[in-house]
Design an enzyme around this catalytic site. Sequence first.
Site, PDB file in Angstrom:
ATOM      1  N   HIS A 199      40.844  26.982  34.636  1.00 24.43           N
ATOM      2  CA  HIS A 199      39.507  27.375  34.205  1.00 24.43           C
ATOM      3  C   HIS A 199      38.422  26.419  34.675  1.00 24.43           C
ATOM      4  CE1 HIS A 199      39.105  31.043  32.066  1.00 24.43           C
ATOM      5  NE2 HIS A 199      40.109  30.804  31.257  1.00 24.43           N
ATOM      6  N   ASP A 246      40.453  48.650  37.450  1.00 31.02           N
ATOM      7  CA  ASP A 246      41.107  49.798  38.094  1.00 31.02           C
ATOM      8  C   ASP A 246      41.191  49.565  39.599  1.00 31.02           C
ATOM      9  OD1 ASP A 246      42.093  52.211  38.963  1.00 31.02           O
ATOM     10  OD2 ASP A 246      40.622  53.437  37.917  1.00 31.02           O
TER      11      ASP A 246
END
Length: 474
Positions: free
Chosen positions: A171, A417
């Site tokens: 991170h 997606d």
Amino acid sequence: MADSATKIRVVERSAVSPPPRTVAATTLPLTFLDIPWLPFSPDQTLFFFNLPTSTHNFMQAILPNLKHSLSLTLRHFFPLAGSLATPPRPAVPRLEYAADDSILLTIAEAVSGDRFKNSTGYHPRMARDFHKLVPLLQCSSKFGWKHESVLAIQITVFPHQGICMGFTLRHVVADGRTFNNFLKTWAAASSSSSSSSSSSPSSSVVAASHERSLIKDPNGLEEILLKEYWNNTQIPRKDSVQPSLSIFHQDMTRATFVVGPKEMEEIKKWILTRSEQLFGSTQLLLSPYVITCAFVWVCWMKTHWPKWEHDDQDDPKQSTHYFGFIAGGINRLNYSVPSTYSGNYVGFGRSEARRDDLMGENGVLHAAKAIGNTIKRLNSDLLGGAEKWISEWEEMRGSELHVTMTGSPKMDLYGLDFGWGRPVKIEEVSIDETRSMSLCESREVAGGIEIGVCFAKPKLKLFRALFDNGLGPV
């Protein structure tokens, strides 16, 4: 709980870089918002997709487009293909990208039969199996400098069932918003018809800004936090690059719980009926996030101290508990940074409550007040107390007294997606090592929030009983 026997074999390992000659060698300094992430172990996230294909067909028909679109995306998110360069103390770590840097992409195949449906459930499942689905980061040393990759990807094919995309991320290079932008950009490029037929960047790829001068530091927090980081590196901690399959989670089980709008409203009404009596006219912040976190914090507390007694309430170290979480900075700082900024733009929140308050009949109310007050403070002064972020979070991480929450319901992770539909399940594997809980928006319940937990079997059973009984025993 179904018996777990997931086995995988590696099919291919390859290096994916930005397109040739599209990105120059670059060094990026760490801002004061990046530095607090240096001690943290990697984030490990799994996305499961229904994709009933054979391994051969995936390798021949699907993988080439994924690699190509990933390469195009890395042109704009090139630090993810680079490394975290850490010099000998007390010099300043930095992010580096060289012309030959790349992301390691591993393709694997599950060879243990029908395990996809079990892996994507909400029921208890063996935690150790999920660690086989996330890749390891690479590390090397030269001239006293340590170079660690910041992102690795593994795609595991469950033949004729689905695939799992696993990510291991440091991170320090990107917060959740930035990484989400990267994923959405890659997915859009992959599903675009132009991405597989053109060597030029797809129109769906959104440029990212890496201009570190956008982050202002009038209070000199960079120097303060860097000193805090080097001081805390003397404390033994888990390997930041390769989390081990420790004894801790060999017998741990994972499960997912959902708090929907109906349950949130019931908890909110319950809190409001009692708040005036306890806190007078104090206005509580009761957002869906606060309500959900307050409820699961109390469930977590009662799971860990089921036979708690009041004999330690005079010891502040034993009776004070913290709930840690991350707060986005886009709307909380007094200057604007573009939404395309690639890096860290978040602050750390730490709520505090006494054990006897959390364990009592009004535990959820006390938890909600503590979390809500912390968010109010962050709303008005995100950087208040920022000089203590590293030391305060070191106190919480790995402690049995405290818990942290990872993730956010605002990321729309289930909207990802690549052209074969949105994920059927998301799992945050790194909570196994950090004793955290994870949180994201619900896929099945509109307005709901999913909570991921990992406990030993007896504790998971108790947590489920507390969660299912709602405000009864809590």
